[in-house]
Design a protein around this motif. Sequence first.
Motif, PDB file in Angstrom:
ATOM      1  N   ALA A 102       0.859  -1.197   0.000  1.00  0.00           N
ATOM      2  CA  ALA A 102       0.000   0.000   0.000  1.00  0.00           C
ATOM      3  C   ALA A 102       0.885   1.233   0.000  1.00  0.00           C
ATOM      4  N   LEU A 103       0.639   2.113  -0.939  1.00  0.00           N
ATOM      5  CA  LEU A 103       1.465   3.323  -1.044  1.00  0.00           C
ATOM      6  C   LEU A 103       0.785   4.487  -0.321  1.00  0.00           C
ATOM      7  N   PHE A 104       1.533   5.146   0.539  1.00  0.00           N
ATOM      8  CA  PHE A 104       1.041   6.319   1.272  1.00  0.00           C
ATOM      9  C   PHE A 104       1.917   7.524   0.935  1.00  0.00           C
ATOM     10  N   GLU A 142      -5.309  -1.147  -4.331  1.00  0.00           N
ATOM     11  CA  GLU A 142      -6.079  -0.282  -5.237  1.00  0.00           C
ATOM     12  C   GLU A 142      -6.860   0.792  -4.497  1.00  0.00           C
ATOM     13  N   THR A 143      -7.266   0.471  -3.282  1.00  0.00           N
ATOM     14  CA  THR A 143      -8.021   1.474  -2.525  1.00  0.00           C
ATOM     15  C   THR A 143      -7.152   2.705  -2.251  1.00  0.00           C
ATOM     16  N   MET A 144      -5.947   2.450  -1.764  1.00  0.00           N
ATOM     17  CA  MET A 144      -5.070   3.594  -1.477  1.00  0.00           C
ATOM     18  C   MET A 144      -4.701   4.329  -2.768  1.00  0.00           C
ATOM     19  N   GLU A 145      -4.505   3.569  -3.825  1.00  0.00           N
ATOM     20  CA  GLU A 145      -4.181   4.195  -5.108  1.00  0.00           C
ATOM     21  C   GLU A 145      -5.330   5.097  -5.553  1.00  0.00           C
ATOM     22  N   ASP A 146      -6.545   4.579  -5.417  1.00  0.00           N
ATOM     23  CA  ASP A 146      -7.709   5.366  -5.828  1.00  0.00           C
ATOM     24  C   ASP A 146      -7.854   6.621  -4.968  1.00  0.00           C
ATOM     25  N   TYR A 201     -11.384  14.754   2.244  1.00  0.00           N
ATOM     26  CA  TYR A 201     -10.867  14.901   0.884  1.00  0.00           C
ATOM     27  C   TYR A 201     -11.306  13.775  -0.048  1.00  0.00           C
ATOM     28  N   GLY A 202     -12.267  12.983   0.397  1.00  0.00           N
ATOM     29  CA  GLY A 202     -12.870  12.020  -0.533  1.00  0.00           C
ATOM     30  C   GLY A 202     -12.625  10.558  -0.277  1.00  0.00           C
ATOM     31  N   ALA A 203     -11.814  10.237   0.736  1.00  0.00           N
ATOM     32  CA  ALA A 203     -11.560   8.813   1.006  1.00  0.00           C
ATOM     33  C   ALA A 203     -12.803   8.180   1.620  1.00  0.00           C
TER      34      ALA A 203
END
Lengths: 1049, 159
Positions: A102-104, A142-146, A201-203
């Motif tokens: 997961a990318l942060f 994909e969730t974090m990417e989105d 912010y939309g998460a």
Amino acid sequence: MRNKKMANAMRGVASITASLLTLSILGTSIADSYRKNLDDVLGTTSYITSNDKDNARFVSDYGTIEEMAEAAKDIAVREGEEGTVIMKNDNDALPLNTESVALFGLAAYAPYPYNAGDLRGGNEDAVDLLQALKDAGVQVNETMEDIYVNKFMNAHEVVTENQWTGAEEVSIGYDNIYNTSVGDMEDFAITEIPPEKYEEYGAPKDWKSDIDKDNTTAVCVFARPGGESNTYAPGSAVNFAGEKTGEDPLALSEDELAVIDAAKETCAKVVVLINSGNAMEIKEIAEGGAHEVDGIAYIGCINDYQCIGIAKVLTGEVNATGALTDTYVADSASIPAVQNFGGDYYADSDIVAANAENGYDDRYPKVEISNQSGASSFGGGSATYSAGQYIVEAEGIYVGYKYYETRYFDSVANPSSNASAVTGATQGDSWNYGDEVVYPFGHTVSYLDYEQKVKSVEVDKSEDGEVTAVVEVKNNSDKDGYFLAQLYAQQPYTEYDKENKVEKSAVMFLNSAKVNVAAGASEEVTITVPTKYLASYDYTNAKTYILDEGDYYFTAAAGSHEAVNNFLAAQGKTVADGMDAEAVGTAVVWNENKELDSATFSISNGTKVTNVADDADLNYWTEDDTVTYLSRQDWDATYPINYNTDAEIKISDSSKAEEWIAALRGRQYTIKTDEPAEEGKDNNVRFSVEDIQYEQLDNIDDPYWDTLVSSITIDEAVGAVIHGGSQTDTLTNVDNPIVLQNEGVNGFTTAYKDAETGKEYHFNVNSQTLLGSSFNPELAYDWGLVEGNSGLWLERYALWGTGLTQRRTPYNGRNYEYISEDPMLTNRIGYGLMKGCTEKGILNGPKHIGFNDQEHNRNGVAAYMNEQKFRETDLRGFQGALEDAKGLAVMVAFNRIGATNASHHVGMLKTILREEWGYTGVISTDMMNNSYYFTPESMIMSTVTQVADFGGDDNHINLGDGGVDAVWPYISMKTVENDATLVNQARENLKYQLYSFANSAVMNVSTERVNVWWDTALSMIKIISGILTAAAVLCWLGATLAPKKKKED
Amino acid sequence: MNMMKRQTAGSWITFITLVLAVASLIVYNVNVNGEGYFQNSTVPQAVTYMILTVALLAAVVILAQINIKGIGGTVLELIAGAAKIAAPAAAVAAVMTLVSSRIEGFAFIYMSNEEVLHEVQTAANLSSAHGAIANIVILVVVAVCGMTAAFFRLRKDSE
């Protein structure tokens, strides 16, 4: 009446055509002066270069443009592979478990820099970190990417119109992104979105549940930008909410730490990637930190393809071999150099101003010239000498690890030096290395277990001798791998040194190399470095380089701290004596220097080496020990104070005040009035392949060169140097080629457009940061060759194509352009790069020799220092490129060295570069933006070959009109023609320049000036308007003088 | 016929041109003496051309008021006509000389690297650049008006 009407009409027409005639005559002259700029704006090509490939001395190694592009890409990928530094790796966090990552962090999805330009190529097939990780087989959450890509950042094109050409320029913009502008010692906003704001912010509310915690590794990426004229201000951080926090801008902010905490909460392991050219404060995430993570890696500032290599390291496809180019400290306030950073005014700086009270400057009669530092580093504005501010570089040679490691060494081996005193400590009541340093210089973590050991050392103690060390690298793992070997040395610190203020670092990096080693096998790698770099400069007694008698220790180690522990162990010390770990390696001793040697390195290239910068020392002017330089004799008593706030420096208190003021006013040379110069005349020799044969190429002292430059007229000799511009000037009796200058530090910013396919290729794909952290001079050499090859493809031969200034502090906004805090790493990388580029005939000028340590007030700030620092720090960083690799060009720093503008510094440029180093290349100033700060006579006498400005082919005093110069009104034919010394030095400077061109790929081509459409248009206007003016005037005269018709007629 | 009534459109255009030419000199002086990039950056050659423009226009205006018949009148008419032709050309020369000396300054202020633009484009420097541009624009207007005026006679014929 008809005659009168005709007269009126013809007079009107004549006035229009006469005006057009004037416009075309003067316009032609202006257009010719700014031909290169007009070509750039109008898309025309005034200079056609013919390349006789069959007879060319320098030819590209690549047969097609695709091969050329592939070679550039290969270097960039290798920089990622070899430059990525694993700083911490616990719990097998790295290599990454590719099944779930997961990318942060905003920089994870747009690493710095993300826009093309000076910093980045912008090729169509560029690969960023996200794509590189996916291409390497990493399953990215994909969730974090989105959340980041679509909700937070929302990448979009930003279209701007070029204000001059009207062309649309497209860049990438984001709704939310990290701050890419440092500013000039201003508040710095760290705009990482904290997790508490994610939903806003939309998460989605349940974003955390979409991460398989037990099997996922978080990769958090945080960036710090850089930029020209940018300098970080300590304590200037502003958080996401817009509040000033008082934290350091280079420390991870509370918002960034919150992101890390969220990653720790949602993932099994956390790895942080540092995406910056500035050493950051990361103790919070290091071992024992409140937000400790499992892994930390340094990825520098990326370019188009480096992420491919970075991903290979992160996934373990290649071994990690990068090492830290800078010391990472707990608090930058502990850095001695930071005690004197930024600068401020002398107590009586106004005394330098020229006015009725102080007296006017006779070069500018009755002109009031202030001494304010320009609000902008690019100057402009009111007349000022820009000489009001100064800093004192009281840390001497102890920059970066040389301070921390030497103080640590002394805390163990020499406790009486007060190494453990509280002075300089930021983490406790006494100074403790482990508290202050988070990761040392040269720190590297290899995936594969290996050992490195110096097997033998030979020292050729002669002027051109070399230290040759054989290092054995043993691969203890069960995989074949690639490994880094680093060579360090320790010089003896003797009583002589103590008596004569010669400082010695307890450890100095010498050079490094990389080697492939099969699983379980050993390989020997030979590392060499010129012996002269073992010598130290004694500025008080011998006033030359000395080599002390005693034991010289050599070791191979994974960083400076490991090296110091090896030295301590070799001297019988253990943990019981205060070492923080037992040594992991051994050291080899060389002790064949049985007595102090102040002779071997006191002559260089036939020049006696002695002090040339006594006046760079503030004590020279104050005539007492105003400045105490940091010394390992007593760390407590000599730790630097701030010489702006803790001392009052008054110029008027000095008995040398008059001399000091003259120096600050740029009066390093006074034009003579009684030494008539000889006018240049055609000597029937030309700058041509017919006249320049092997003897002339090999020897700048060949009589041909003096014959050639003696033909240059006085006007052109002086004019061509002081109006150097952004291209060379044509010299009447020389017929030299036009050589255009190009930017930038990552390669030519000019793109190559394939005529057949229309595809654009960008070759500026280097990353200075990752090239440095590769610790691989061979890679630098390979990049130099590719950079040179790209110049041949682009038919561009002069480039400001690297930065070799020492990183004195982490706060310099241009550290991303430079290599390291260490002069020798910079020296060896510069050597490799310049050797490669020079072999391809490209004039690649490194920036900015002469202590451009900060961008803040760079156009005038005085950097005071002693001569040991002067010679062993910043200049040593350039020495490998300019002396050892015989580089062909260099750009000078903006600031002053002591009171003297670096571009006026005869000691640095003429004595050291030209004479001691035998450097025969181009010397350019930085952009000449203040005519009261840069004085032409002083620049000429320091052997500057071209003063940088926006001008074109303007090789005359006063841009071609003769008489008084437009920029420096006290310069005219009349004032310079009576100074033969000045004129001959200008010719000598042009000789260096022409000699460099002769030894470059410039000789591959012949340059022909052709008429472009606007030349034709101007010529036509001139002819037509001339004819029409004559005709209209005649008609007007005829109609006016013709007899009036009578009414009855 | 009194003097005012004798003036033509050409006289008024020439007079306005003269005023603008004087204004250009004033703007130039303010520009080189005011704070900013072009402070003390004098361009003597441009000043010469500007003064020449003013002198030629002034000569035109004055000569137009002198009513002499015969050869003397014709000579005056020729001198005034020549001045009318030369004045806009002198203004163009002033424009070009000024542009030539200001190009580098404009390049610094408007075309420096993006990273340093915020430092180069200080209020003082921008104000100075605007002053220089205003100076150039006024001179261009002087040249155009001067050319226009050259098409007109300056005085109605006496009855």
